[in-house]
Design a protein around this motif. Structure first.
Motif, PDB file in Angstrom:
ATOM      1  N   ARG A 250      -8.222   1.961   9.819  1.00 50.56           N
ATOM      2  CA  ARG A 250      -9.371   1.451  10.590  1.00 50.56           C
ATOM      3  C   ARG A 250     -10.364   2.561  10.952  1.00 50.56           C
ATOM      4  NH1 ARG A 250      -5.373  -2.115  12.444  1.00 50.56           N
ATOM      5  NH2 ARG A 250      -4.909  -1.072  14.385  1.00 50.56           N
ATOM      6  N   LYS A 251      -9.930   3.795  10.825  1.00 50.96           N
ATOM      7  CA  LYS A 251     -10.834   4.928  11.053  1.00 50.96           C
ATOM      8  C   LYS A 251     -11.344   5.487   9.726  1.00 50.96           C
ATOM      9  CE  LYS A 251      -9.123   6.394  15.517  1.00 50.96           C
ATOM     10  NZ  LYS A 251      -8.658   7.530  16.306  1.00 50.96           N
TER      11      LYS A 251
ATOM     12  N   LYS B  80      -1.918   0.191  15.836  1.00 52.12           N
ATOM     13  CA  LYS B  80      -2.936   1.190  15.529  1.00 52.12           C
ATOM     14  C   LYS B  80      -2.676   1.687  14.115  1.00 52.12           C
ATOM     15  CE  LYS B  80      -4.809   5.475  17.472  1.00 52.12           C
ATOM     16  NZ  LYS B  80      -4.643   6.471  18.543  1.00 52.12           N
ATOM     17  N   HIS B  81      -3.741   1.841  13.339  1.00 51.62           N
ATOM     18  CA  HIS B  81      -3.573   2.287  11.956  1.00 51.62           C
ATOM     19  C   HIS B  81      -4.754   3.161  11.548  1.00 51.62           C
ATOM     20  CE1 HIS B  81      -2.583   2.366   7.756  1.00 51.62           C
ATOM     21  NE2 HIS B  81      -1.521   1.603   7.963  1.00 51.62           N
TER      22      HIS B  81
END
Length: 190
Positions: A179-180, A175-176
């Motif tokens: 990416r949002k 998760k990073h």
């Protein structure tokens, strides 16, 4: 060796070889390869030993890791061997020349033998993009002094280097925040 009243852990540790220079690789698509290398550098510096760092690819941009390492004075020698991130520079001939110059610096440092830890940061990208020959780098790494440690970082490590490495750690991106749409954060990402 016979266990002469030693605690089991102490006995096992004494059975192990005393010391060896490691070839360590931090690779993978996840964040933290360079950060892990710098963490090992801090441990080495804490022992009062010397560290040499050659940064491939990154170019003239000065990261906060570099700023922090400069506070250790003559315990750390730093070199930049790149013209910028590969997606920013498009001159293959220039990038290859920079990588070759950087590798020559690495070989010179190893030959001089003044450091206990050598970090060749993002050299694996120079191999991936064909700026350096895997066989030449492998040959240089094998000829290193026996009691020094070398860390290589970057994605997509060639199998030939995995084969001769003593330790390989793959960082996996689960998760990073990128990416949002979040930007890189000072102190975390640079």
């Amino acid at each position: 060796m016979k266990n002469q009243g030693m605690a089991p852990r102490t006995y096992r540790l004494r059975l192990k070889k005393k010391s060896k220079g490691y070839l360590i690789i931090f690779t993978g698509k996840g964040k933290g390869k360079t950060a892990a290398a710098y963490g090992v550098a801090l441990r080495t510096l804490g022992l009062g030993h010397k560290v040499a760092i050659v940064q491939f690819i990154k170019g003239p941009w000065v990261s906060n890791e570099v700023k922090a390492m400069k506070t250790f004075g003559n315990q750390v020698d730093m070199y930049t061997a790149g013209d910028g991130f590969t997606w920013q520079t498009k001159d293959r001939k220039k990038e290859t020349a920079s990588a070759l110059k950087g590798w020559a610096v690495c070989l010179g440092l190893l030959s001089a033998g003044r450091h206990q830890l050598y970090i060749f940061d993002e050299i694996i990208y120079a191999l991936k993009y064909g700026f350096l020959s895997v066989s030449e780098v492998r040959k240089g790494l094998r000829a290193r002094p026996p009691l020094v440690h070398i860390i290589l970082t970057g994605r997509d490590v060639p199998a030939e280097l995995v084969k001769i490495a003593d330790m390989v750690t793959e960082m996996k991106d689960i998760k990073h925040p990128f990416r949002k749409g979040w930007l890189a954060q000072a102190g975390i990402d640079f």
